[in-house]
Design an enzyme around this catalytic site. Structure first.
Site, PDB file in Angstrom:
ATOM      1  CG  PHE A   1      -3.238  -2.085   5.147  1.00 54.73           C
ATOM      2  CD1 PHE A   1      -4.550  -2.470   5.359  1.00 54.73           C
ATOM      3  CD2 PHE A   1      -2.792  -1.932   3.846  1.00 54.73           C
ATOM      4  CE1 PHE A   1      -5.401  -2.682   4.285  1.00 54.73           C
ATOM      5  CE2 PHE A   1      -3.635  -2.157   2.768  1.00 54.73           C
ATOM      6  CZ  PHE A   1      -4.949  -2.529   2.995  1.00 54.73           C
TER       7      PHE A   1
ATOM      8  CG  HIS B   1       5.774  14.127  -2.927  1.00 57.12           C
ATOM      9  ND1 HIS B   1       5.503  13.875  -1.601  1.00 57.12           N
ATOM     10  CD2 HIS B   1       7.104  13.915  -3.103  1.00 57.12           C
ATOM     11  CE1 HIS B   1       6.631  13.540  -0.998  1.00 57.12           C
ATOM     12  NE2 HIS B   1       7.618  13.559  -1.873  1.00 57.12           N
ATOM     13  CB  VAL B   2       4.243   8.771  -5.263  1.00 55.51           C
ATOM     14  CG1 VAL B   2       3.894   7.402  -4.713  1.00 55.51           C
ATOM     15  CG2 VAL B   2       3.211   9.198  -6.287  1.00 55.51           C
ATOM     16  CG  LEU B   3       4.878  10.317   1.050  1.00 52.82           C
ATOM     17  CD1 LEU B   3       3.798  10.393   2.115  1.00 52.82           C
ATOM     18  CD2 LEU B   3       6.203  10.829   1.592  1.00 52.82           C
TER      19      LEU B   3
ATOM     20  CD1 TRP C   1       2.932  12.387   4.990  1.00 50.49           C
ATOM     21  CD2 TRP C   1       1.181  11.004   4.908  1.00 50.49           C
ATOM     22  NE1 TRP C   1       1.851  13.103   4.548  1.00 50.49           N
ATOM     23  CE2 TRP C   1       0.758  12.278   4.489  1.00 50.49           C
ATOM     24  CE3 TRP C   1       0.239   9.979   4.930  1.00 50.49           C
ATOM     25  CZ2 TRP C   1      -0.549  12.557   4.098  1.00 50.49           C
ATOM     26  CZ3 TRP C   1      -1.078  10.261   4.544  1.00 50.49           C
ATOM     27  CH2 TRP C   1      -1.460  11.524   4.130  1.00 50.49           C
TER      28      TRP C   1
ATOM     29  CG  ASP D   1      -5.618  -5.957   5.945  1.00 56.23           C
ATOM     30  OD1 ASP D   1      -4.391  -6.021   5.774  1.00 56.23           O
ATOM     31  OD2 ASP D   1      -6.152  -5.862   7.056  1.00 56.23           O
TER      32      ASP D   1
END
Ligand SMILES: CC(C)(COP(=O)(O)OP(=O)(O)OC[C@H]1O[C@@H](n2cnc3c(N)ncnc32)[C@H](O)[C@@H]1OP(=O)(O)O)[C@@H](O)C(=O)NCCC(=O)NCCS
Length: 511
Positions: A172, A191-193, A201, A280
């Site tokens: 997930f 760099h944080v998506l 990604w 999760d």
């Protein structure tokens, strides 16, 4: 440990020479040419664990094993870019080039859950420190993080393939500032998506596994993506646009299709289809629904408020992780090995593994003791044995070949210690990250495997079935940031059958 008389499936066929079996070579082929990386891979042996899905009432849950894998990648940035002490006070130039110290750049953790029917590679965590830019890679070069994640998963998938047993890659995608490298978010280079970027990604990372990055032959492969709260067309926009992605991907989930309980018993309660992975969001929701019914989980059949799997996903959209501007993507890649696509074969008995045979023989010989006690001569330990490696390579429940193990194999407790240590270090500045990297690599105790990249990629490229395929011009680039429309708080509309129920619950909790 394995059961004494395991009904083993056919032994997997290793095909040395059919493809490169070493992780080092597979990584070298995709990492940028001439750049040096350190690979630190630690894993545990398959260890008995809780079953992922609860069994239907009156049935026994599947005997389940779990291997934990942690792969960290370090770089050795050029010395002048590191703020190290000068050779002598007052001297501006560095006379002696200081040693190139390893610096952790990113890491991925994967758990392999196995039963007699399935092998599931669950991606637990991925994180970066934000220092990869120190390598000075050319603009447009393929991302080492993406390449390593995809190649590592393909490597594990290939080495854990069992004939007639389904393999699944599952994760997930939920963005967070940092998962594995404390303080790294304070590094301006990280760099944080965001949630949107991260789902896209991951689809892009995993897609090549269905397009030839996995070197094994699969009878059937299919990718599934579900993003609770999003319509099908919105979800489709996350999927890669390669020529075969339309066929390879489906918007939705495969939970019924991959369940052996559904195959064997037909209709089963939804709770028996939802796996319980660590941390999760859907497992958490499953547990909360269980508590609504009974604290004694084994006696639970159906839930009170949620009756079907569709309702479960509908309600997921209202959970904290999937609403108020947040978004979580659930992804599965399902690989059917030959002959398992339609019918699941019965496991074939095979010659027992040596430890199982020894155990059985010992059990047979055991008789009631009587008479005088004869003291046993003390035995002196002369060789240090690693009992971890003694377990069988193949049982009915797992396949654990020497390929695909970490460079250091540790037990669960040591694995936990290694991860805990990492979670107590500091990666906020380069100096601290260098110190933390050195300490962690030292404590890991695994030999550092050096990989020198061989991939030449002057243009924007993507791993593809037949090597590297240039997709420039074909791909309409999506903005990784959410659009204005996406930033608006979502108005989730409950299905008609759920509206009344929700109101009832709210009034109950407020009273
Ligand atoms: C997930 C993560 C490891 C991916 O790392 P990443 O550096 O973003 O990944 P990539 O190198 O593949 O880069 C992705 C894109 O961002 C761009 N990018 C990378 N670093 C950048 C930077 N400093 N500035 C601007 N863009 C950058 C890349 O060029 C690439 O663009 P493209 O898609 O057009 O090719 C990283 O975002 C991260 O550490 N996130 C925090 C932890 C997390 O949320 N983990 C996910 C667990 S499910």
């Amino acid at each position: 440990m394995a059961s004494p008389t395991p009904p083993s499936p056919n032994p997997p066929v290793n095909k040395p020479g059919a493809y490169d079996t070493s992780l080092r070579n597979r990584l070298a082929a995709v990492l940028p040419q001439g750049h040096r990386f350190g690979i630190h891979h630690v894993s545990t042996p398959p260890t008995r664990t809780e079953p992922l899905c609860p069994a239907p009432p009156g049935e026994r849950p599947d005997k389940t094993y779990r291997e934990s894998h942690f792969l960290a990648v370090s770089i050795h940035p050029n010395a002048p870019t590191i703020s190290l002490k000068r050779a002598s006070p007052g001297t501006d130039d560095i006379k002696q080039p200081p040693p190139r110290l390893p610096l952790l750049a990113f890491a991925i953790e994967v758990f392999i859950f196995t039963t007699a029917y399935q092998t599931i590679l669950f991606v637990s965590k991925t994180d970066s420190t934000g220092y990869l830019h120190l390598l000075g890679l050319p603009k447009g070069a393929p991302s080492p993080i993406r390449q390593v994640c995809a190649t590592f998963l393909a490597y594990l998938l290939d080495h854990r393939k069992r004939p007639n047993v389904q393999s699944i890659v599952n994760l997930f995608a939920r963005a967070q500032d940092q998962y594995l490298f404390p303080g790294s978010i304070r590094n301006a280079g990280k760099h944080v998506l965001d949630d949107w970027g991260l789902v896209r990604w991951w689809c892009r990372v995993l897609n090549p596994l269905m397009e030839g990055l996995s070197c094994e032959k699969w009878a059937n492969t299919k990718g599934y993506l579900i993003v609770p709260g999003l319509e099908e067309t919105e979800t489709r926009s996350f999927l890669p646009r390669t020529p075969s992605s339309l066929v390879n991907w489906t918007v939705g989930h495969p939970l019924e299709k991959i369940s052996r309980y559904v195959r064997d018993f037909g209709r089963v309660p939804p709770r028996c289809l939802i796996p319980g992975y660590p941390d999760d969001p859907k497992s958490r929701f499953r547990d909360e629904l269980d508590e609504e019914v009974s604290p004694r989980k084994h006696s639970i059949g159906a839930w009170k408020s949620v009756k079907t799997l569709d309702q479960f996903w509908e309600m997921m959209a209202f959970r904290q992780e999937c609403s108020s501007g947040r978004l979580t993507g659930f992804i599965w890649l399902v690989f059917d090995s030959a002959a398992s696509a339609d019918v699941h074969p019965q496991p074939q008995p095979l010659p027992e593994s040596s430890s199982a045979a020894k155990y059985k023989a010992r059990r047979k010989k055991k008789k009631k003791l009587s008479g005088p006690i004869k003291p046993r001569e003390p035995r002196i330990k002369t060789v240090l044995r690693n009992g971890l490696l003694d377990r069988p390579t193949l049982t009915a429940y797992y396949y654990w070949p020497s390929e695909g193990r970490g460079d250091r194999v540790v037990d669960e407790a040591e694995y936990k210690r290694i991860i805990e240590l990492l979670l107590h270090l500091d990666f906020s500045t380069l100096d601290k990250a260098l110190g933390s990297s050195r300490r962690w690599i030292h404590e890991l105790g695994a030999p550092e495997v050096e990989v020198i990249g061989r991939a030449t990629a002057p243009e924007k490229t993507e791993i593809h079935a037949a090597g590297i395929t240039n997709l420039t011009g074909l791909v309409r680039r999506m903005n990784s940031k959410p659009s204005d429309a996406q930033l608006q708080p979502r108005v989730n509309v409950l299905g008609a059958n759920l509206v009344r129920k929700k109101k009832k619950e709210e009034s109950a909790s407020s009273s």
